[in-house]
Motif scaffolding. Structure first.
Motif, PDB file in Angstrom:
ATOM      1  N   VAL A 173     -26.900  46.288  -9.144  1.00 54.18           N
ATOM      2  CA  VAL A 173     -28.549  45.552  -9.196  1.00 54.18           C
ATOM      3  C   VAL A 173     -28.474  44.833  -7.862  1.00 54.18           C
ATOM      4  N   THR A 174     -29.482  45.190  -6.991  1.00 55.74           N
ATOM      5  CA  THR A 174     -29.437  44.724  -5.399  1.00 55.74           C
ATOM      6  C   THR A 174     -30.687  43.787  -5.518  1.00 55.74           C
ATOM      7  N   MET A 175     -30.349  42.665  -4.708  1.00 57.81           N
ATOM      8  CA  MET A 175     -31.530  41.804  -4.152  1.00 57.81           C
ATOM      9  C   MET A 175     -31.343  41.165  -3.360  1.00 57.81           C
ATOM     10  N   VAL A 176     -32.400  40.922  -2.503  1.00 55.19           N
ATOM     11  CA  VAL A 176     -32.376  40.681  -0.937  1.00 55.19           C
ATOM     12  C   VAL A 176     -32.431  39.127  -0.919  1.00 55.19           C
ATOM     13  N   GLY A 177     -31.495  38.474  -0.268  1.00 57.11           N
ATOM     14  CA  GLY A 177     -31.300  36.990   0.130  1.00 57.11           C
ATOM     15  C   GLY A 177     -30.389  36.752   1.210  1.00 57.11           C
ATOM     16  N   ASP A 178     -30.495  35.571   1.722  1.00 59.15           N
ATOM     17  CA  ASP A 178     -29.640  35.038   2.889  1.00 59.15           C
ATOM     18  C   ASP A 178     -28.936  33.872   2.164  1.00 59.15           C
ATOM     19  N   VAL A 179     -27.536  33.976   2.067  1.00 55.27           N
ATOM     20  CA  VAL A 179     -26.817  32.901   1.540  1.00 55.27           C
ATOM     21  C   VAL A 179     -26.534  31.756   2.638  1.00 55.27           C
ATOM     22  N   THR A 180     -26.838  32.096   3.828  1.00 50.24           N
ATOM     23  CA  THR A 180     -26.807  31.102   4.969  1.00 50.24           C
ATOM     24  C   THR A 180     -28.039  30.013   4.812  1.00 50.24           C
ATOM     25  N   ARG A 181     -29.101  30.229   4.076  1.00 54.15           N
ATOM     26  CA  ARG A 181     -30.142  29.239   3.980  1.00 54.15           C
ATOM     27  C   ARG A 181     -29.635  28.647   2.711  1.00 54.15           C
ATOM     28  N   LEU A 182     -29.137  27.821   2.878  1.00 58.22           N
ATOM     29  CA  LEU A 182     -28.561  26.632   1.739  1.00 58.22           C
ATOM     30  C   LEU A 182     -29.470  26.168   1.047  1.00 58.22           C
ATOM     31  N   ASP A 183     -30.577  25.940   1.429  1.00 57.23           N
ATOM     32  CA  ASP A 183     -31.927  25.460   0.706  1.00 57.23           C
ATOM     33  C   ASP A 183     -32.525  26.411  -0.339  1.00 57.23           C
TER      34      ASP A 183
END
Length: 247
Positions: free
Chosen positions: A53-63
């Motif tokens: 299962v995939t999702m789009v996200g950026d883990v460096t955007r801590l907020d």
């Protein structure tokens, strides 16, 4: 329990970062094959092949991590049992010329973001009484030096400190924290080296098994660290490097 049953991930919910390609995708597929419900998060998302299962996200955007974990739990169908930190970046340059913006990018992606994500997942596991497993991905540079990789080595060495500290703090809550230490695998991060014949031969000469890693070489150790088979292991770095660090 039969010993083989302890390796099963049936019913487990796993969040894996950087799973759209390369080692991360192969590890995600391996977890699915072991029975886990795997949700991957990456900037590109991926195509959701092989039961992932995939999702789009950026883990460096801590907020955004709180909402990111909320979404992952929704897609996984409940609290995340395990988190695997496979996302990573690299920049090669001599130390005297290393650009500070690149230093900050590498450390933020490889060290700060994994800690912050485990912090968010771990908080939920502890509050809800979930016995979880966190697996960080280190490298050879977690324990030794390689030229022109100051930021990468700093981030991967730092991860080992994070692993040990979280393991010590969370052990009584039933949350285990360990790390895998891959050796040299052919990925986007190492492609520049593999194109250099001299560098490739130098690396090969350091590996006792006489070959570079294959992505699937990481799946067995990962399933072990994620499963009940490693229930009495925490705070450890498991090297998967063909014997490099044995020399």
């Amino acid at each position: 329990m039969n010993v083989l049953d302890s390796f099963s991930l049936s019913g487990r919910r796993v969040l894996l970062t950087g799973g759209s390609r390369g080692l991360g995708h192969t590890m995600a597929v391996g977890l699915v094959q072991a029975g886990a419900r795997v949700v991957t998060v990456s900037r590109s998302g991926g195509d959701g092949a092989d039961g992932v299962v995939t999702m789009v996200g950026d883990v460096t955007r801590l907020d955004t991590l709180e909402s990111l974990v909320d979404e992952a739990e929704g897609r996984a169908g409940g609290t995340i049992d395990s988190v695997v930190h496979a996302a990573g970046v690299q920049h090669r340059a001599p130390a005297v010329d290393f650009p500070l913006p690149e230093w900050e990018r590498v450390v933020r992606t490889n060290l700060t973001a994994p800690f912050a994500l485990s912090q968010e997942v771990g908080r939920r596991q502890i509050e809800r009484g979930i016995e979880g497993s966190h697996v960080f991905v280190g490298s050879l540079t977690s324990t030794l030096a390689r030229p022109n990789l100051a930021a990468y080595a700093a981030s991967k060495s730092g991860l080992l400190g994070v692993v040990r500290t979280l393991a010590a703090e969370w052990a009584t809550s039933g949350v285990r924290v360990n790390a895998l230490g891959p050796g040299y695998y052919r990925t986007a991060l190492t492609e520049e080296l593999f194109r250099d014949d001299a560098a490739r031969e130098e690396l090969m000469g350091r590996i006792p098994q006489g070959r570079f890693g294959r992505p699937e070489d990481l799946c067995g150790p990962l399933v072990f660290l994620t499963s009940a088979a490693s229930s009495y292991m925490t705070g450890q770095l498991v090297m998967v490097d063909g014997g490099w660090t044995a020399m």
